[in-house]
Scaffold this motif. Structure first.
Motif, mmCIF file in Angstrom:
data_model
loop_
_atom_site.group_PDB
_atom_site.id
_atom_site.type_symbol
_atom_site.label_atom_id
_atom_site.label_comp_id
_atom_site.label_asym_id
_atom_site.label_seq_id
_atom_site.Cartn_x
_atom_site.Cartn_y
_atom_site.Cartn_z
ATOM 1 N N MET A 149 54.251 28.523 -47.041
ATOM 2 C CA MET A 149 55.253 29.518 -47.396
ATOM 3 C C MET A 149 56.280 29.624 -46.288
ATOM 4 O O MET A 149 55.966 29.443 -45.130
ATOM 5 C CB MET A 149 54.599 30.889 -47.586
ATOM 6 C CG MET A 149 53.612 30.957 -48.733
ATOM 7 S SD MET A 149 54.354 30.427 -50.283
ATOM 8 C CE MET A 149 55.744 31.555 -50.375
ATOM 9 N N ALA A 150 57.464 29.976 -46.671
ATOM 10 C CA ALA A 150 58.477 30.270 -45.667
ATOM 11 C C ALA A 150 57.998 31.463 -44.860
ATOM 12 O O ALA A 150 57.412 32.392 -45.394
ATOM 13 C CB ALA A 150 59.791 30.609 -46.355
ATOM 14 N N SER A 151 58.152 31.406 -43.603
ATOM 15 C CA SER A 151 57.733 32.558 -42.808
ATOM 16 C C SER A 151 58.760 32.788 -41.713
ATOM 17 O O SER A 151 59.446 31.879 -41.291
ATOM 18 C CB SER A 151 56.359 32.304 -42.221
ATOM 19 O OG SER A 151 56.399 31.169 -41.415
ATOM 20 N N TYR A 152 58.887 33.990 -41.281
ATOM 21 C CA TYR A 152 59.840 34.298 -40.226
ATOM 22 C C TYR A 152 59.380 35.544 -39.483
ATOM 23 O O TYR A 152 58.551 36.306 -39.963
ATOM 24 C CB TYR A 152 61.244 34.495 -40.797
ATOM 25 C CG TYR A 152 61.294 35.524 -41.897
ATOM 26 C CD1 TYR A 152 61.472 36.870 -41.604
ATOM 27 C CD2 TYR A 152 61.148 35.148 -43.229
ATOM 28 C CE1 TYR A 152 61.514 37.807 -42.600
ATOM 29 C CE2 TYR A 152 61.182 36.083 -44.235
ATOM 30 C CZ TYR A 152 61.377 37.415 -43.917
ATOM 31 O OH TYR A 152 61.413 38.337 -44.910
ATOM 32 N N MET A 153 59.953 35.694 -38.286
ATOM 33 C CA MET A 153 59.605 36.853 -37.480
ATOM 34 C C MET A 153 60.239 38.090 -38.105
ATOM 35 O O MET A 153 61.391 38.071 -38.505
ATOM 36 C CB MET A 153 60.158 36.667 -36.064
ATOM 37 C CG MET A 153 59.546 35.518 -35.309
ATOM 38 S SD MET A 153 57.791 35.709 -34.982
ATOM 39 C CE MET A 153 57.845 36.784 -33.550
ATOM 40 N N TYR A 198 53.193 38.211 -31.183
ATOM 41 C CA TYR A 198 53.280 38.381 -32.633
ATOM 42 C C TYR A 198 51.878 38.334 -33.226
ATOM 43 O O TYR A 198 50.925 37.913 -32.564
ATOM 44 C CB TYR A 198 54.161 37.308 -33.266
ATOM 45 C CG TYR A 198 53.540 35.925 -33.263
ATOM 46 C CD1 TYR A 198 52.796 35.474 -34.354
ATOM 47 C CD2 TYR A 198 53.668 35.066 -32.170
ATOM 48 C CE1 TYR A 198 52.198 34.222 -34.341
ATOM 49 C CE2 TYR A 198 53.083 33.820 -32.155
ATOM 50 C CZ TYR A 198 52.355 33.397 -33.254
ATOM 51 O OH TYR A 198 51.769 32.162 -33.245
ATOM 52 N N ARG A 199 51.774 38.796 -34.458
ATOM 53 C CA ARG A 199 50.531 38.600 -35.185
ATOM 54 C C ARG A 199 50.874 38.170 -36.613
ATOM 55 O O ARG A 199 52.020 38.285 -37.044
ATOM 56 C CB ARG A 199 49.690 39.880 -35.180
ATOM 57 C CG ARG A 199 50.334 41.043 -35.856
ATOM 58 C CD ARG A 199 49.572 42.350 -35.586
ATOM 59 N NE ARG A 199 50.404 43.474 -35.979
ATOM 60 C CZ ARG A 199 50.421 43.986 -37.208
ATOM 61 N NH1 ARG A 199 49.634 43.491 -38.136
ATOM 62 N NH2 ARG A 199 51.224 44.985 -37.505
ATOM 63 N N LEU A 200 49.878 37.644 -37.308
ATOM 64 C CA LEU A 200 50.117 37.149 -38.669
ATOM 65 C C LEU A 200 49.751 38.210 -39.697
ATOM 66 O O LEU A 200 48.699 38.846 -39.597
ATOM 67 C CB LEU A 200 49.290 35.883 -38.919
ATOM 68 C CG LEU A 200 49.622 34.690 -38.024
ATOM 69 C CD1 LEU A 200 48.676 33.527 -38.308
ATOM 70 C CD2 LEU A 200 51.073 34.248 -38.207
ATOM 71 N N ASP A 207 54.577 41.728 -32.372
ATOM 72 C CA ASP A 207 53.523 42.666 -31.975
ATOM 73 C C ASP A 207 53.382 42.599 -30.456
ATOM 74 O O ASP A 207 52.783 41.658 -29.915
ATOM 75 C CB ASP A 207 52.205 42.292 -32.666
ATOM 76 C CG ASP A 207 51.112 43.298 -32.358
ATOM 77 O OD1 ASP A 207 51.318 44.203 -31.521
ATOM 78 O OD2 ASP A 207 50.026 43.177 -32.965
ATOM 79 N N ALA A 208 53.946 43.600 -29.806
ATOM 80 C CA ALA A 208 53.964 43.606 -28.336
ATOM 81 C C ALA A 208 52.549 43.692 -27.769
ATOM 82 O O ALA A 208 52.300 43.269 -26.631
ATOM 83 C CB ALA A 208 54.817 44.774 -27.852
ATOM 84 N N THR A 209 51.612 44.215 -28.566
ATOM 85 C CA THR A 209 50.244 44.371 -28.057
ATOM 86 C C THR A 209 49.465 43.053 -28.107
ATOM 87 O O THR A 209 48.384 42.940 -27.556
ATOM 88 C CB THR A 209 49.472 45.423 -28.875
ATOM 89 O OG1 THR A 209 49.283 44.906 -30.207
ATOM 90 C CG2 THR A 209 50.205 46.753 -28.939
ATOM 91 N N SER A 210 50.013 42.066 -28.810
ATOM 92 C CA SER A 210 49.319 40.777 -28.887
ATOM 93 C C SER A 210 49.761 39.891 -27.732
ATOM 94 O O SER A 210 50.943 39.883 -27.374
ATOM 95 C CB SER A 210 49.650 40.111 -30.228
ATOM 96 O OG SER A 210 49.417 38.723 -30.146
ATOM 97 N N PRO A 211 48.815 39.110 -27.167
ATOM 98 C CA PRO A 211 49.197 38.229 -26.050
ATOM 99 C C PRO A 211 50.295 37.250 -26.462
ATOM 100 O O PRO A 211 51.123 36.851 -25.645
ATOM 101 C CB PRO A 211 47.903 37.478 -25.724
ATOM 102 C CG PRO A 211 46.802 38.215 -26.406
ATOM 103 C CD PRO A 211 47.406 39.012 -27.524
#
Lengths: 362, 362
Positions: free
Chosen positions: B1-5, B314-316, B307-311
């Motif tokens: 799938m197309a994905s983007y931030m 970002y998260r999925l 997601d600033a809390t993720s190393p």
């Protein structure tokens, strides 16, 4: 479509229904239809001005000719005539400019009377527009190999631009093998899985679109009925009509639902649709209560039902209860005279397109 | 799938919604799911007995772990593992009985990091089940002819039973030409229009079914979720997921609606569905209000959101607002850990089927 003799008749044996919407009022966002493309129907005591007023079809129910009738009848016969006229002009131009005449080969196996009639009608239609027709009639006990030999010959014949095998074939033949043998470039019926696959895929273009569903969409186009963003329901999922009709509607950006024999409460889905295409072969199955006020109804069914008052002992009706639809829908195709004439017009159109493509003629 | 931030997050930035159904009660006619196929979730203070309790996926929103959460999580990771185990056993049996090892060739053109990761993962998955993998990595500036030469070589190689061209290809190449060159018998991706056509047609069988939609249906099957007669909605109409998913659901006798970017008020349609397959690549698009209480949700979207809390920063997340879905649906696939692991499992399954078919091995 499968058809069979039935007693079903929505004007007599069916339970009485109460209609909340006895008169159509145009709803915002619903398609408006140019009057000249509609067959004039008496509406609340007046007849719509029409360039194409034709006789009411023979199956036209008297009950619909009342002050309650409101739907406009989409005159497939007249639209198909217009298309055949356009095809005639194009064929004449092609002949003049590059000396090519489109050719359609029809293969008939066995002696089914209905098949022979269809083939005769196709031949007549070819003649009327200037398509050269080639006909092969083989006896019932022919072998698959004999049929394949003729297909192969037509595949190689540069004067033949379309090949059509009249169905059904005798039971001892493998229909799939025979249809697969028709060159994809000459598959004017559009039934080859490669064509259906291309029809289903975004960014791909089928060489041919199956004639009946193509005719349904052409009716909508020629009546300036918006499809984009509309909610469309196709009743039936056959390879010949239902499935390709759904794929075509999707290509036109409709939101599409497909209902079929396993659907519970199909009327719950159809009654939300702006456009219904019915192709199931069940006389009068789609009742008024199945239809959203102002919807457009394309009725593909051609079903003989017993009628003692008819000289033939039967008359033809569609899948849709016509008189009820007339009270609720904004536009309806009649049976006969709706989708039927469009199928042969689309076959001629596909044959012309094929000849144009092969000779790179614009 | 197309994905983007994207910043979209249904637990924070999205408007608050009120749920009428804070706890799921099984509804008559809705599918029941065997507990061992579901990932245990704390529901109203207790944890469902489960043979496959796994850790909650990394994107699992804390808000869902409350007394309101009720949907069962379909554990794609665990089901995919089971399938890979079955494939391993079958490959071992085939090797022992006829000495054949299924082979999968992957062609990678260019140096996209994500593509390289996908190819590496596929290679690892092949190794884990005993499929022999063949890999060709070509530079970004390769010509179409070079790619076609390798495809032709793999088409002719009897040890290769599946060929996969990693997409996207560099922009100077014609993707359609290249994909069409893959032999239909080795098209384990199932993207060839002939395969899609056969998938669409009644009475025809595709050689391969595209992996992701096949994985969606397999999840439903392995969770004993009834499809026949159910109302199913597919969100998205891509060639890779949406369209083939709709065709598969139709083959399973669901009543199918396809909604897409041109659909007005898609939530009106999805909120009537017993089964939703979403494949649009829009983070958290499907809100709780789009879902009928007790529906089954298959979320194909894999969308990175900041997601600033993720190393990783970002998260999925999926297309479906997971925490809202958990309160309304009867079963939901998580992202990650739902459909994702099934895609590679189905690729291995298609490769095995291809080898079996070529060697007539039952």
């Amino acid at each position: 479509m499968a058809s069979y003799m039935a007693f079903t008749d929505c004007s007599t044996s069916a339970p009485t229904r109460t209609f909340l919407f006895s008169r159509f009022r145009p709803r915002r966002g619903l398609p408006s239809i140019p009057p000249h493309l509609l067959q004039g129907l008496p509406v609340a005591g007046f007849r719509l001005p029409s360039l194409r007023i034709t006789n009411s079809p023979s199956s036209f129910p008297k009950a619909a000719i009342s002050t309650e009738a409101s739907a406009m009848v989409i005159d497939g016969k007249s639209i198909a005539k217009e298309i055949r006229h356009e095809i005639t002009t194009e064929i004449s131009r092609m002949k003049d400019e590059i000396g090519v005449i489109p050719g359609l080969a029809v293969i008939l196996v066995g002696d089914r009377k209905d098949s022979a009639t269809y083939v005769r009608n196709k031949k007549k239609a070819c003649e009327s527009v200037g398509v050269k027709s080639y006909e092969v009639c083989l006896p019932e006990d022919s072998t698959e190999e004999e049929v394949l030999k003729f297909i192969s010959g037509f595949n190689d014949d540069p004067e033949v631009h379309g090949i059509l095998v009249q169905l059904p074939l005798p039971s001892h033949m493998n229909e799939q093998n025979i249809l697969n043998a028709v060159s994809i470039e000459k598959d004017v019926d559009g039934f080859h899985p490669l064509n259906i696959g291309r029809l289903a895929m975004r960014g791909r273009e089928p060489l041919f679109v199956p004639c009946t569903p193509k005719g349904c969409i052409e009716l909508l186009h020629r009546c300036d009925i918006d499809i984009k963003g509309k909610q469309a329901v196709v009743i039936g999922r056959s390879n010949i009509v239902g499935m390709p009709a759904a794929l075509l509607l999707l290509r036109e950006d409709a939101t599409v639902s497909i209902v079929h024999s396993r659907t519970k409460n199909p009327e719950e889905i159809t009654s939300q649709a702006d456009i219904i295409i019915s192709a199931v072969g069940q006389p009068n199955m789609v009742r008024g209560s199945w239809i959203k006020p102002g919807a457009v109804i394309i009725d593909v069914g051609i079903n003989p039902v017993e009628d003692a008052t008819s000289p033939r002992g039967y008359r033809l009706v569609g899948d849709v209860c016509y008189e009820e639809a007339c009270k609720i829908a904004s536009a309806v195709t009649p049976v006969p005279g709706g989708v039927g004439p469009m199928t042969i017009a689309m076959l001629l159109s596909n044959t012309l397109s094929s000849a144009k493509r092969m000779h790179n003629f614009q």
